[in-house]
Design a protein around this motif. Structure first.
Motif, PDB file in Angstrom:
ATOM      1  N   TRP A   1      30.644  41.207  48.162  1.00  0.00           N
ATOM      2  CA  TRP A   1      30.397  40.426  46.948  1.00  0.00           C
ATOM      3  C   TRP A   1      30.197  38.952  47.252  1.00  0.00           C
ATOM      4  CZ3 TRP A   1      28.912  43.396  43.253  1.00  0.00           C
ATOM      5  CH2 TRP A   1      29.326  44.734  43.266  1.00  0.00           C
ATOM      6  N   ARG A   2      30.745  38.479  48.358  1.00  0.00           N
ATOM      7  CA  ARG A   2      30.388  37.131  48.815  1.00  0.00           C
ATOM      8  C   ARG A   2      28.907  37.085  49.162  1.00  0.00           C
ATOM      9  NH1 ARG A   2      28.193  35.542  53.662  1.00  0.00           N
ATOM     10  NH2 ARG A   2      29.750  36.736  54.830  1.00  0.00           N
ATOM     11  N   ILE A   3      28.419  38.121  49.858  1.00  0.00           N
ATOM     12  CA  ILE A   3      26.997  38.179  50.195  1.00  0.00           C
ATOM     13  C   ILE A   3      26.161  38.293  48.926  1.00  0.00           C
ATOM     14  CG2 ILE A   3      25.262  39.453  51.512  1.00  0.00           C
ATOM     15  CD1 ILE A   3      27.554  40.437  53.326  1.00  0.00           C
ATOM     16  N   ALA A   4      26.634  39.066  47.949  1.00  0.00           N
ATOM     17  CA  ALA A   4      25.905  39.212  46.679  1.00  0.00           C
ATOM     18  C   ALA A   4      25.814  37.883  45.938  1.00  0.00           C
ATOM     19  CB  ALA A   4      26.590  40.266  45.817  1.00  0.00           C
TER      20      ALA A   4
ATOM     21  N   HIS B   1      23.223  35.871  47.533  1.00  0.00           N
ATOM     22  CA  HIS B   1      21.944  36.455  47.109  1.00  0.00           C
ATOM     23  C   HIS B   1      21.572  35.962  45.718  1.00  0.00           C
ATOM     24  CE1 HIS B   1      19.165  39.584  45.627  1.00  0.00           C
ATOM     25  NE2 HIS B   1      18.869  39.802  46.897  1.00  0.00           N
ATOM     26  N   ALA B   2      22.552  35.839  44.838  1.00  0.00           N
ATOM     27  CA  ALA B   2      22.291  35.365  43.472  1.00  0.00           C
ATOM     28  C   ALA B   2      21.809  33.923  43.464  1.00  0.00           C
ATOM     29  CB  ALA B   2      23.555  35.504  42.627  1.00  0.00           C
ATOM     30  N   VAL B   3      22.329  33.108  44.381  1.00  0.00           N
ATOM     31  CA  VAL B   3      21.883  31.713  44.472  1.00  0.00           C
ATOM     32  C   VAL B   3      20.397  31.649  44.797  1.00  0.00           C
ATOM     33  CG1 VAL B   3      22.135  29.544  45.734  1.00  0.00           C
ATOM     34  CG2 VAL B   3      24.163  30.868  45.122  1.00  0.00           C
ATOM     35  N   GLY B   4      19.992  32.365  45.849  1.00  0.00           N
ATOM     36  CA  GLY B   4      18.606  32.283  46.295  1.00  0.00           C
ATOM     37  C   GLY B   4      17.632  32.997  45.383  1.00  0.00           C
ATOM     38  N   SER B   5      18.032  34.135  44.803  1.00  0.00           N
ATOM     39  CA  SER B   5      17.119  34.918  43.959  1.00  0.00           C
ATOM     40  C   SER B   5      17.025  34.389  42.537  1.00  0.00           C
ATOM     41  CB  SER B   5      17.570  36.381  43.933  1.00  0.00           C
ATOM     42  OG  SER B   5      18.864  36.490  43.352  1.00  0.00           O
ATOM     43  N   GLN B   6      17.743  33.299  42.248  1.00  0.00           N
ATOM     44  CA  GLN B   6      17.740  32.695  40.919  1.00  0.00           C
ATOM     45  C   GLN B   6      18.176  33.709  39.858  1.00  0.00           C
ATOM     46  OE1 GLN B   6      13.922  30.828  40.242  1.00  0.00           O
ATOM     47  NE2 GLN B   6      14.000  29.658  42.151  1.00  0.00           N
TER      48      GLN B   6
ATOM     49  N   VAL C   1      24.217  38.047  35.593  1.00  0.00           N
ATOM     50  CA  VAL C   1      24.297  38.754  36.882  1.00  0.00           C
ATOM     51  C   VAL C   1      25.336  38.078  37.772  1.00  0.00           C
ATOM     52  CG1 VAL C   1      23.029  39.341  38.987  1.00  0.00           C
ATOM     53  CG2 VAL C   1      21.937  39.598  36.748  1.00  0.00           C
ATOM     54  N   PHE C   2      25.296  36.760  37.843  1.00  0.00           N
ATOM     55  CA  PHE C   2      26.293  36.028  38.625  1.00  0.00           C
ATOM     56  C   PHE C   2      27.699  36.335  38.124  1.00  0.00           C
ATOM     57  CE2 PHE C   2      29.087  32.301  38.530  1.00  0.00           C
ATOM     58  CZ  PHE C   2      29.294  32.100  39.884  1.00  0.00           C
ATOM     59  N   ASP C   3      27.894  36.319  36.811  1.00  0.00           N
ATOM     60  CA  ASP C   3      29.218  36.586  36.260  1.00  0.00           C
ATOM     61  C   ASP C   3      29.709  37.976  36.637  1.00  0.00           C
ATOM     62  OD1 ASP C   3      29.306  34.089  35.090  1.00  0.00           O
ATOM     63  OD2 ASP C   3      28.565  34.769  33.138  1.00  0.00           O
ATOM     64  N   GLY C   4      28.790  38.941  36.677  1.00  0.00           N
ATOM     65  CA  GLY C   4      29.177  40.291  37.076  1.00  0.00           C
ATOM     66  C   GLY C   4      29.619  40.350  38.530  1.00  0.00           C
ATOM     67  N   TYR C   5      28.866  39.684  39.414  1.00  0.00           N
ATOM     68  CA  TYR C   5      29.256  39.632  40.828  1.00  0.00           C
ATOM     69  C   TYR C   5      30.613  38.942  40.987  1.00  0.00           C
ATOM     70  CZ  TYR C   5      24.384  40.811  42.049  1.00  0.00           C
ATOM     71  OH  TYR C   5      23.167  41.428  42.187  1.00  0.00           O
ATOM     72  N   TRP C   6      30.783  37.849  40.258  1.00  0.00           N
ATOM     73  CA  TRP C   6      32.023  37.079  40.381  1.00  0.00           C
ATOM     74  C   TRP C   6      33.231  37.898  39.911  1.00  0.00           C
ATOM     75  CZ3 TRP C   6      34.401  33.868  43.037  1.00  0.00           C
ATOM     76  CH2 TRP C   6      35.495  33.147  42.573  1.00  0.00           C
ATOM     77  N   ALA C   7      33.065  38.661  38.854  1.00  0.00           N
ATOM     78  CA  ALA C   7      34.152  39.513  38.368  1.00  0.00           C
ATOM     79  C   ALA C   7      34.527  40.565  39.420  1.00  0.00           C
ATOM     80  CB  ALA C   7      33.748  40.184  37.058  1.00  0.00           C
TER      81      ALA C   7
ATOM     82  N   LEU D   1      27.095  27.232  41.123  1.00  0.00           N
ATOM     83  CA  LEU D   1      27.461  26.398  39.978  1.00  0.00           C
ATOM     84  C   LEU D   1      27.166  24.918  40.181  1.00  0.00           C
ATOM     85  CD1 LEU D   1      30.902  28.059  39.148  1.00  0.00           C
ATOM     86  CD2 LEU D   1      28.741  28.355  37.923  1.00  0.00           C
ATOM     87  N   CYS D   2      26.678  24.513  41.373  1.00  0.00           N
ATOM     88  CA  CYS D   2      26.413  23.094  41.577  1.00  0.00           C
ATOM     89  C   CYS D   2      25.095  22.705  40.906  1.00  0.00           C
ATOM     90  CB  CYS D   2      26.394  22.755  43.066  1.00  0.00           C
ATOM     91  SG  CYS D   2      24.966  23.375  43.960  1.00  0.00           S
ATOM     92  N   ALA D   3      24.907  21.396  40.739  1.00  0.00           N
ATOM     93  CA  ALA D   3      23.772  20.902  39.957  1.00  0.00           C
ATOM     94  C   ALA D   3      22.434  21.195  40.610  1.00  0.00           C
ATOM     95  CB  ALA D   3      23.926  19.397  39.725  1.00  0.00           C
ATOM     96  N   LYS D   4      22.367  21.252  41.923  1.00  0.00           N
ATOM     97  CA  LYS D   4      21.074  21.444  42.576  1.00  0.00           C
ATOM     98  C   LYS D   4      20.617  22.895  42.509  1.00  0.00           C
ATOM     99  CE  LYS D   4      22.653  22.225  47.348  1.00  0.00           C
ATOM    100  NZ  LYS D   4      22.784  21.614  48.676  1.00  0.00           N
TER     101      LYS D   4
END
Length: 633
Positions: A157-160, A163-168, A173-179, A199-202
């Motif tokens: 899930w760290r890898i996921a 993946h969520a960062v790069g795949s936009q 979806v991010f919330d599901g991975y984080w849970a 979650l960062c601004a960039k």
């Protein structure tokens, strides 16, 4: 208000050797050094054997060591990026192995990010983006497979999350991975660090959301958890990596400055909970050092560098140059200079609050010069380092640096090992090449010098993948030209070899028709003292070196500097009177009604110079008298 450079230079010259003298030497510092178990796995993987990696990850899974497992998986995936054969064999033998599947999942995302690079979006081409998104799409089922094979593991899930960062990926979806990550390990640092990036601004959040997330995680973390450093990573993201405010932004106080300061304070408290030299704490301590330097907290920064010891990390120093290790060393040296400039000339340098614990093995260095020992010694008269020479062949000389209790001021802040610094000096103007060979427990390397210029350099590291072919070819061609070889291809093969750095280093010498390394090299710092005809070239001062250069005949090995010359009473009287005169003039110049900075500075420097000459002469006189005194009966 800072003191002018002219005023602070005497402080640097006086205190530079003492400040930071307890730090590990530059040549002992290692970038992202693996522990013993991971080193074995990486070395075996480079040779095509996946057995140690399989056993290593299986142990972390059985003992639920998720943080350790995460770090191991990242390094193994990095090793497979350019040498995937061992992982392919592992997967072919055990397609349902959860550990092999996890390394493959991390490898798939690494391949995508390698194509995209770490540049900002404006510097990434359209073709790069297309390949990046295509590889991320292919990685999604691989990550899912790794999560299925070991449902309790948070690392997939760290890898996921990455993946969520790069795949936009959208927020749901991010919330599901984080849970899913929280359900498996609510305090897993790797998952929190990946979520912080999303979650960062960039990327897909804001400064407020990033700081809030990091501070909340730190507030609920158990004592000693690295999550207490998460606000520090948010502070660095905001203060160092975020885009600068637009030119039209209204001026005003920084709204996040208090949160940045609080993050640094929290990280300092966390650092104090770890032992100096802790491998586990190295990651956040390197970031902490950078944040302290941003606010010119030099003394605290030097203390953190003591805590880091030999464990430099790629980030954050890779943000400032292509060679993170060199950036680390140069910044550490700069901190020592800043602390020296803030120490009164007659004051005592700040004492360390910690006792650095580092014992990586003695760094070793020896040079092979294509010249006779007398020629090398003649050229090295003013290099500022004590050297030992020994004949290697009739036309080659071994050279090594001799450790000194009080190194020369001009070399103490160099980020190169003493022998490399000396070779840079003693090859200047000479036609013969010199190969400086270095060895530590982590790596072997060399630098080729000719006419005072480093022509080529290379490093073998058993835990790193094969180097870039183009860069290695350039190095091989430089070696071939220097040593008159017609075909550089055998050298390319040696330079690209992995797995056994000492053997590759020896193979290179044989290919260049150079003498072999002296016996014992790599086991202890000084190896030439046992060789026949070894000679010591004692370090000379600048003026003494110039005098020896002009008076020593060519072909002779220069003799050691002259001993103590008795000083006449007149010599002592003249210099004591001069000291009194210059001191009185300096006091009047600085405290008088009409202060002339230029004149006062001149007489102050003159007084310090005379005082240094008197002090040196008096110490030499006491040593000479003590040596000459008859032994008691």
């Amino acid at each position: 208000m800072r003191l002018p450079f002219l005023f602070t230079l005497p402080r640097v010259l006086r205190h530079s050797a003492a400040i930071g003298a307890d730090l590990p030497p530059d040549e002992a510092v290692v970038l992202d050094a693996p522990d013993a178990a991971l080193r074995t796995a990486l070395t075996s993987a480079a040779e095509g054997d996946h057995g140690p990696a399989r056993e290593l990850l299986a142990a972390t899974r059985e003992h639920t060591q998720w943080e350790l497992r995460d770090g191991y998986v990242s390094r193994l995936a990095e090793a497979a990026l350019h040498n995937p054969g061992w992982l392919d064999t592992w997967l072919a033998e055990s397609p349902a192995d959860p550990d092999a599947a996890l390394v493959r999942a991390d490898l798939c995302t690494d391949r995508a990010w390698e194509i995209r690079t770490a540049e900002r979006a404006g510097h990434v081409s359209r073709d790069q983006f297309q390949a990046f998104f295509a590889l991320l799409e292919d990685a999604a089922p691989v990550i899912g497979r790794a999560a299925e094979l070991n449902p309790a593991d948070p690392v997939p899930w760290r890898i996921a999350l990455i993946h969520a960062v790069g795949s936009q990926a959208p927020r749901e979806v991010f919330d599901g991975y984080w849970a899913q990550a929280l359900a498996r390990d609510p305090h897993h640092f790797g998952c929190h660090a990946a979520a912080l990036q999303y979650l960062c601004a960039k990327w897909h959040g804001s400064h407020e959301e990033m700081f809030g997330f990091a501070e909340s995680a730190a507030d609920t973390a158990p004592p000693g958890s690295k999550l207490h450093a998460l606000p520090l990573f948010a502070a660095l993201e905001y203060a160092v990596l975020s885009p600068s405010p637009s030119p039209g932004a209204p001026p005003g106080p920084d709204p996040y400055a208090p949160r940045v300061a609080a993050a640094v304070t929290r990280a300092l408290d966390l650092s104090a909970a770890y032992e100096p030299g802790s491998h586990e704490a190295a990651g956040f301590r390197n970031h902490l050092a950078l944040m302290l330097l941003r606010t010119e907290r030099w003394d605290e920064g030097l203390e953190v560098f003591r805590g880091i010891g030999v464990h430099a990390t790629k980030y954050p120093w890779a943000y400032f140059g292509d060679d993170p290790r060199q950036e680390f060393l140069e910044i550490r040296s700069g901190v020592r200079i800043h602390v020296a400039t803030r120490t009164p000339f007659f004051g005592r340098p700040p004492q360390p609050r910690t006792s650095p614990a580092w014992a990586p093995g003695a760094p070793c260095a020896v040079a092979i010069a294509a010249a006779r020992p007398a020629d090398v010694a003649q050229a090295a008269l003013m290099c500022g380092v004590s050297l030992r020479t020994a004949p290697a062949t009739a036309t080659h000389t071994y050279v090594e640096a001799v450790p000194e209790t009080r190194p020369a001021k001009r070399s103490v802040l160099s980020t190169e090992d003493p022998l490399t610094t000396a070779a840079d000096n003693f090859t200047t103007g000479e036609k013969w090449p010199t190969l400086v060979l270095r060895r530590t427990p982590e790596r072997c390397g060399f630098t080729l010098f000719l006419k005072g210029r480093p022509l080529a350099a290379h490093e073998w590291n058993a835990t790193s993948p094969a180097p870039d072919h183009t860069a290695v070819t350039t190095t091989a061609e430089a070696l071939s030209r220097t040593f008159a070889l017609t075909d550089p291809r055998p050298l390319v093969h040696i330079l690209r070899s992995t797995g056994n750095p000492p053997r590759h280093q020896s193979d290179l010498l044989a290919a260049l028709s150079l003498p072999p390394l002296p016996p014992g090299f790599g086991d202890r710092p000084e190896v030439l003292d046992t060789l026949p005809d070894a000679r010591l070239l004692t370090r000379r001062g600048l003026l003494a070196g110039m005098r020896s250069t002009m008076t020593t005949q060519d072909g002779e090995h220069p003799s050691a500097p002259d001993g103590h010359e008795p000083r006449s009473p007149r010599w002592w009287l003249v210099r004591v009177l001069a000291l009194l005169l210059f001191t009185a003039s300096a006091v009047r110049g600085w405290l008088g009604p009409d202060v002339s900075p230029a004149g006062a500075t001149t007489v102050t420097i003159s007084a310090l110079y005379v005082a240094a000459r008197l002090t040196g002469a008096w110490r030499q006189r006491r040593r000479t008298v003590g040596t000459a005194a008859p032994a008691p009966e």
